[in-house]
Design an enzyme around this catalytic site. Structure first.
Site, PDB file in Angstrom:
ATOM      1  N   HIS A  66       9.700   0.464   8.174  1.00  0.00           N
ATOM      2  CA  HIS A  66       9.140  -0.850   8.534  1.00  0.00           C
ATOM      3  C   HIS A  66       9.188  -1.891   7.405  1.00  0.00           C
ATOM      4  O   HIS A  66       9.647  -3.019   7.584  1.00  0.00           O
ATOM      5  CB  HIS A  66       7.664  -0.684   8.940  1.00  0.00           C
ATOM      6  CG  HIS A  66       7.399   0.373   9.939  1.00  0.00           C
ATOM      7  ND1 HIS A  66       7.562   0.189  11.286  1.00  0.00           N
ATOM      8  CD2 HIS A  66       6.969   1.659   9.800  1.00  0.00           C
ATOM      9  CE1 HIS A  66       7.237   1.286  11.939  1.00  0.00           C
ATOM     10  NE2 HIS A  66       6.871   2.195  11.058  1.00  0.00           N
ATOM     11  N   ASP A  67       8.612  -1.541   6.252  1.00  0.00           N
ATOM     12  CA  ASP A  67       8.241  -2.580   5.289  1.00  0.00           C
ATOM     13  C   ASP A  67       9.391  -3.382   4.687  1.00  0.00           C
ATOM     14  O   ASP A  67       9.260  -4.608   4.514  1.00  0.00           O
ATOM     15  CB  ASP A  67       7.381  -1.966   4.174  1.00  0.00           C
ATOM     16  CG  ASP A  67       6.008  -1.549   4.686  1.00  0.00           C
ATOM     17  OD1 ASP A  67       5.581  -2.079   5.718  1.00  0.00           O
ATOM     18  OD2 ASP A  67       5.381  -0.695   4.049  1.00  0.00           O
ATOM     19  N   THR A  94       2.975  -5.921   2.799  1.00  0.00           N
ATOM     20  CA  THR A  94       3.467  -4.789   3.581  1.00  0.00           C
ATOM     21  C   THR A  94       2.376  -3.746   3.821  1.00  0.00           C
ATOM     22  O   THR A  94       2.658  -2.574   4.009  1.00  0.00           O
ATOM     23  CB  THR A  94       4.698  -4.137   2.900  1.00  0.00           C
ATOM     24  OG1 THR A  94       4.304  -3.628   1.613  1.00  0.00           O
ATOM     25  CG2 THR A  94       5.841  -5.119   2.736  1.00  0.00           C
ATOM     26  N   PHE A 119      -0.659  -0.320  12.739  1.00  0.00           N
ATOM     27  CA  PHE A 119      -1.563   0.172  11.695  1.00  0.00           C
ATOM     28  C   PHE A 119      -2.102  -0.931  10.771  1.00  0.00           C
ATOM     29  O   PHE A 119      -3.321  -1.044  10.573  1.00  0.00           O
ATOM     30  CB  PHE A 119      -0.855   1.258  10.860  1.00  0.00           C
ATOM     31  CG  PHE A 119      -1.688   1.751   9.715  1.00  0.00           C
ATOM     32  CD1 PHE A 119      -2.729   2.640   9.911  1.00  0.00           C
ATOM     33  CD2 PHE A 119      -1.451   1.304   8.418  1.00  0.00           C
ATOM     34  CE1 PHE A 119      -3.525   3.082   8.863  1.00  0.00           C
ATOM     35  CE2 PHE A 119      -2.227   1.741   7.352  1.00  0.00           C
ATOM     36  CZ  PHE A 119      -3.268   2.636   7.583  1.00  0.00           C
ATOM     37  N   ASN A 120      -1.235  -1.744  10.185  1.00  0.00           N
ATOM     38  CA  ASN A 120      -1.704  -2.753   9.215  1.00  0.00           C
ATOM     39  C   ASN A 120      -2.649  -3.763   9.883  1.00  0.00           C
ATOM     40  O   ASN A 120      -3.600  -4.241   9.244  1.00  0.00           O
ATOM     41  CB  ASN A 120      -0.531  -3.501   8.581  1.00  0.00           C
ATOM     42  CG  ASN A 120       0.288  -2.617   7.667  1.00  0.00           C
ATOM     43  OD1 ASN A 120      -0.214  -1.623   7.136  1.00  0.00           O
ATOM     44  ND2 ASN A 120       1.556  -2.964   7.477  1.00  0.00           N
ATOM     45  N   ASP A 140       6.828   1.168   1.933  1.00  0.00           N
ATOM     46  CA  ASP A 140       6.472   0.148   0.938  1.00  0.00           C
ATOM     47  C   ASP A 140       7.334   0.266  -0.310  1.00  0.00           C
ATOM     48  O   ASP A 140       7.712  -0.748  -0.923  1.00  0.00           O
ATOM     49  CB  ASP A 140       5.007   0.278   0.499  1.00  0.00           C
ATOM     50  CG  ASP A 140       4.027   0.113   1.644  1.00  0.00           C
ATOM     51  OD1 ASP A 140       3.822   1.098   2.375  1.00  0.00           O
ATOM     52  OD2 ASP A 140       3.492  -1.001   1.799  1.00  0.00           O
ATOM     53  N   ASN A 152      -2.503   2.760   3.501  1.00  0.00           N
ATOM     54  CA  ASN A 152      -1.981   4.069   3.905  1.00  0.00           C
ATOM     55  C   ASN A 152      -2.803   5.199   3.302  1.00  0.00           C
ATOM     56  O   ASN A 152      -3.021   6.241   3.923  1.00  0.00           O
ATOM     57  CB  ASN A 152      -0.526   4.224   3.437  1.00  0.00           C
ATOM     58  CG  ASN A 152       0.445   3.472   4.325  1.00  0.00           C
ATOM     59  OD1 ASN A 152       0.281   3.428   5.539  1.00  0.00           O
ATOM     60  ND2 ASN A 152       1.455   2.862   3.711  1.00  0.00           N
ATOM     61  N   ASP A 204       0.844  -1.205   0.000  1.00  0.00           N
ATOM     62  CA  ASP A 204       0.000   0.000   0.000  1.00  0.00           C
ATOM     63  C   ASP A 204       0.880   1.257   0.000  1.00  0.00           C
ATOM     64  O   ASP A 204       0.827   2.051   0.929  1.00  0.00           O
ATOM     65  CB  ASP A 204      -0.964  -0.008   1.203  1.00  0.00           C
ATOM     66  CG  ASP A 204      -0.244   0.050   2.550  1.00  0.00           C
ATOM     67  OD1 ASP A 204       0.949  -0.364   2.632  1.00  0.00           O
ATOM     68  OD2 ASP A 204      -0.860   0.513   3.523  1.00  0.00           O
TER      69      ASP A 204
HETATM   70  C1  BDR Z   1       2.990   0.086   8.627  1.00  0.00           C
HETATM   71  O1  BDR Z   1       1.958   1.036   8.439  1.00  0.00           O
HETATM   72  C2  BDR Z   1       2.177   1.799   7.289  1.00  0.00           C
HETATM   73  O2  BDR Z   1       1.986   3.159   7.534  1.00  0.00           O
HETATM   74  C3  BDR Z   1       3.574   1.477   6.808  1.00  0.00           C
HETATM   75  O3  BDR Z   1       3.621   1.507   5.393  1.00  0.00           O
HETATM   76  C4  BDR Z   1       3.833   0.115   7.363  1.00  0.00           C
HETATM   77  O4  BDR Z   1       3.390  -0.890   6.471  1.00  0.00           O
HETATM   78  C5  BDR Z   1       3.732   0.404   9.896  1.00  0.00           C
HETATM   79  O5  BDR Z   1       2.858   0.356  10.993  1.00  0.00           O
HETATM   80 CA    CA Z   2       2.873  -0.408   4.176  1.00  0.00          CA
END
Ligand code: BDR
Ligand code: CA
Length: 313
Positions: A242-243, A127, A168-169, A18, A42, A13
């Protein structure tokens, strides 16, 4: 002799981090990127499907199909994260018009085709909210054996970043995560407990900026924006990328230490929906059902990420 590269689908996303995940998958010699699928996360799907094509266009990757999948979660309304990624999901650089086309197939159709055409099981790295993978496994459970493993950036063994207990994800589509974890597909969770070590320090910024390519320059502009919003929102000026950590699990497994344990996701909590429950100590007496990342070799991760970046256009 080197083993042949691992075939992989990236479901994403984009989103700043990402994009780095896509670039790691496209640029690392141990991976063979077969397809990219996109999901609302996102930012809405109309942006993420565009941004994935921008990321590949910038990097000169023109032979990988990009398809659009779910515009939102299985049962909940979509929650987005413009506060980190900007209104279009890739705040910072001017975005070129992508020359990589949008594949007419849906994400599920593309994944099914890639799995069917491959001579060996294909890995999937997700991701974003894991909706597309859940739809695939819901509609085609017969294909579980064609999937080598699913590696997902999301969740946490500790606290969250979107609510006190949800990452978040995971927060966006916990029902999808629950479906994937229960599907029997080999599953690895790469959560905030590890990705919060993948910090974009000034030294990392310098290394990216020193790559004398279009991808290096574009990446530097992305990181500038991403570090600023992470500073404003989380007080983390060295934003955690993160991703690509989830992609690194496949590209260079020595980067990430995982343990086999029990993973469940909270679906019903009024304050804790999307919290990932990781039962390291076996308190619940349930069978282990996932691998969970617990440590990152930070220098090795950045060498892997920046090495892949430098191989792109
Ligand atoms: C995740 O949330 C998104 O904002 C980032 O792309 C990542 O996948 C981190 O919490
Ligand atoms: Ca992401």
């Amino acid at each position: 002799m080197n083993a042949s590269p691992t075939p992989v689908i990236v479901d994403c996303d984009p989103g700043h981090d990402d994009v780095f995940g896509l670039w790691l998958a496209a640029g690392h010699p141990s991976l063979d990127l077969r397809a990219v699928t996109t999901v609302g996360g996102n930012v809405p799907l109309e942006f993420t499907r565009h941004n994935a094509r921008v990321a590949l266009t910038v990097a000169g990757v023109h032979d990988v199909p990009v398809a659009a999948g779910a515009s939102g979660p299985l049962v909940r309304p979509l929650q987005t994260a413009e506060w980190i990624h900007g209104a279009n999901g890739l705040g910072g650089p001017d975005l070129p018009e992508p020359t990589v086309p949008l594949d007419p197939r849906t994400a599920t159709e593309l994944m099914v085709d890639v799995l069917a055409e491959a001579s060996e099981p294909v890995a999937i790295v997700a991701t974003g909210p894991i909706t597309n993978v859940a739809v695939l496994l819901r509609d085609r459970p017969d294909l579980v054996g064609r999937i080598r493993e699913v590696v997902w950036m999301g969740g946490s063994t500790e606290r969250g970043n979107a609510t006190p207990y949800a990452e978040f994800n995971a927060l966006v589509d916990p029902e999808a995560l629950d479906l994937v974890v229960r599907s029997g597909v080999p599953f690895t969770m790469v959560g905030l407990n590890v990705t919060h070590s993948a910090l974009v320090t000034p030294a990392v910024r310098e290394r990216v900026a020193a790559i004398p390519t279009r991808t290096g320059a574009f990446g530097d502009e992305l990181l500038d924006f991403f570090c600023r919003t992470n500073d404003e929102v989380f007080g983390m000026p060295d934003g955690p990328l993160h991703d690509p950590v989830a992609v690194a699990v496949l590209a260079d497994p020595a980067c990430v230490r995982t343990v086999r344990t029990r993973l469940d996701v909270e679906l019903a909590g009024t304050e804790t929906a999307g919290a990932t429950s990781v039962d390291f100590d076996g308190m619940l007496g349930r069978e282990p059902n996932a691998s969970v990342a617990v440590a990152l070799d930070v220098p090795r991760f950045w060498d892997t990420m920046i090495g892949a970046l430098a191989r792109l256009a």
